[in-house]
Motif scaffolding. Structure first.
Motif, PDB file in Angstrom:
ATOM      1  N   ASP A  14      28.398  12.458  81.923  1.00 23.82           N
ATOM      2  CA  ASP A  14      28.373  13.497  80.901  1.00 23.82           C
ATOM      3  C   ASP A  14      28.656  12.940  79.506  1.00 23.82           C
ATOM      4  O   ASP A  14      28.167  13.467  78.507  1.00 23.82           O
ATOM      5  N   SER A  15      29.433  11.887  79.428  1.00 26.41           N
ATOM      6  CA  SER A  15      29.815  11.324  78.134  1.00 26.41           C
ATOM      7  C   SER A  15      28.811  10.297  77.601  1.00 26.41           C
ATOM      8  O   SER A  15      28.933   9.854  76.464  1.00 26.41           O
ATOM      9  N   GLU A  16      27.816   9.915  78.405  1.00 22.01           N
ATOM     10  CA  GLU A  16      26.876   8.873  78.003  1.00 22.01           C
ATOM     11  C   GLU A  16      25.669   9.439  77.268  1.00 22.01           C
ATOM     12  O   GLU A  16      25.175  10.514  77.589  1.00 22.01           O
ATOM     13  N   VAL A  17      25.196   8.678  76.300  1.00 20.98           N
ATOM     14  CA  VAL A  17      23.977   8.996  75.551  1.00 20.98           C
ATOM     15  C   VAL A  17      22.911   8.005  76.013  1.00 20.98           C
ATOM     16  O   VAL A  17      23.173   6.804  76.122  1.00 20.98           O
ATOM     17  N   LYS A  18      21.703   8.492  76.288  1.00 26.90           N
ATOM     18  CA  LYS A  18      20.650   7.638  76.843  1.00 26.90           C
ATOM     19  C   LYS A  18      20.261   6.501  75.899  1.00 26.90           C
ATOM     20  O   LYS A  18      20.044   5.375  76.321  1.00 26.90           O
ATOM     21  N   MET A  19      20.161   6.809  74.591  1.00 23.74           N
ATOM     22  CA  MET A  19      19.685   5.796  73.667  1.00 23.74           C
ATOM     23  C   MET A  19      20.386   5.929  72.324  1.00 23.74           C
ATOM     24  O   MET A  19      20.593   7.033  71.841  1.00 23.74           O
ATOM     25  N   THR A  20      20.715   4.797  71.745  1.00 22.84           N
ATOM     26  CA  THR A  20      21.192   4.779  70.366  1.00 22.84           C
ATOM     27  C   THR A  20      20.284   3.836  69.583  1.00 22.84           C
ATOM     28  O   THR A  20      19.751   2.867  70.119  1.00 22.84           O
ATOM     29  N   VAL A  21      20.103   4.164  68.304  1.00 22.84           N
ATOM     30  CA  VAL A  21      19.217   3.400  67.436  1.00 22.84           C
ATOM     31  C   VAL A  21      20.023   2.985  66.209  1.00 22.84           C
ATOM     32  O   VAL A  21      20.740   3.797  65.635  1.00 22.84           O
ATOM     33  N   ARG A  22      19.870   1.712  65.839  1.00 21.03           N
ATOM     34  CA  ARG A  22      20.598   1.208  64.682  1.00 21.03           C
ATOM     35  C   ARG A  22      19.701   0.234  63.927  1.00 21.03           C
ATOM     36  O   ARG A  22      19.120  -0.677  64.535  1.00 21.03           O
ATOM     37  N   LYS A  23      19.578   0.438  62.614  1.00 21.90           N
ATOM     38  CA  LYS A  23      18.817  -0.519  61.815  1.00 21.90           C
ATOM     39  C   LYS A  23      19.544  -1.852  61.811  1.00 21.90           C
ATOM     40  O   LYS A  23      20.766  -1.896  61.726  1.00 21.90           O
ATOM     41  N   ASP A  24      18.775  -2.920  61.899  1.00 21.41           N
ATOM     42  CA  ASP A  24      19.370  -4.249  61.877  1.00 21.41           C
ATOM     43  C   ASP A  24      19.775  -4.578  60.442  1.00 21.41           C
ATOM     44  O   ASP A  24      18.938  -4.557  59.544  1.00 21.41           O
ATOM     45  N   PRO A  25      21.054  -4.869  60.208  1.00 24.84           N
ATOM     46  CA  PRO A  25      21.506  -5.110  58.836  1.00 24.84           C
ATOM     47  C   PRO A  25      21.030  -6.442  58.254  1.00 24.84           C
ATOM     48  O   PRO A  25      21.009  -6.615  57.041  1.00 24.84           O
ATOM     49  N   LYS A  26      20.603  -7.377  59.106  1.00 23.94           N
ATOM     50  CA  LYS A  26      20.238  -8.715  58.634  1.00 23.94           C
ATOM     51  C   LYS A  26      18.735  -8.945  58.529  1.00 23.94           C
ATOM     52  O   LYS A  26      18.302  -9.857  57.839  1.00 23.94           O
TER      53      LYS A  26
END
Length: 112
Positions: A14-26
């Motif tokens: 219940d606490s898990e999110v299937k996908m997270t997206v993050r822009k690469d800072p480098k």
């Protein structure tokens, strides 16, 4: 036995999110996806489809550890298209290909 339950590999808590997206800072025009409870099957499908597009500079994935059910996917484009949009299109294209294959199997089954 020491083995984890099989459903831990594919059922989200219940606490898990299937996908997270993050822009690469480098890296310019690059995005890092963290996909939970997926493995090499999804990684290979997405990367192979992404690499067919001319505007993709890099697409790759890794599984950090065999007992961690995480897929880390990195996508970089040449700037013509957003990496998130490219990944959405790649996913849609693979699903369409799978639907076509499924239909062909049903037709072949009728002819047996």
């Amino acid at each position: 036995m020491n083995a984890p339950d099989r459903e831990e590999c594919y059922v989200l808590d219940d606490s898990e999110v299937k996908m997270t997206v993050r822009k690469d800072p480098k890296i310019l025009n690059a995005v890092n996806f963290t996909i939970v409870k997926e493995d090499h099957t999804v990684g290979n499908l997405l990367v192979s489809q992404l690499l067919e597009y001319p505007d993709i500079r890099f697409a790759g994935y890794r599984i950090p550890h065999p007992l961690e059910y995480l897929l880390l996917l990195k996508v970089q484009t040449d700037g013509e298209r957003d990496p998130i949009d490219a990944t959405k299109i790649a996913t849609d294209d693979r699903l369409a290909e799978i639907d076509t294959m499924k239909h062909q199997f049903y037709l072949a089954k009728k002819n047996i």
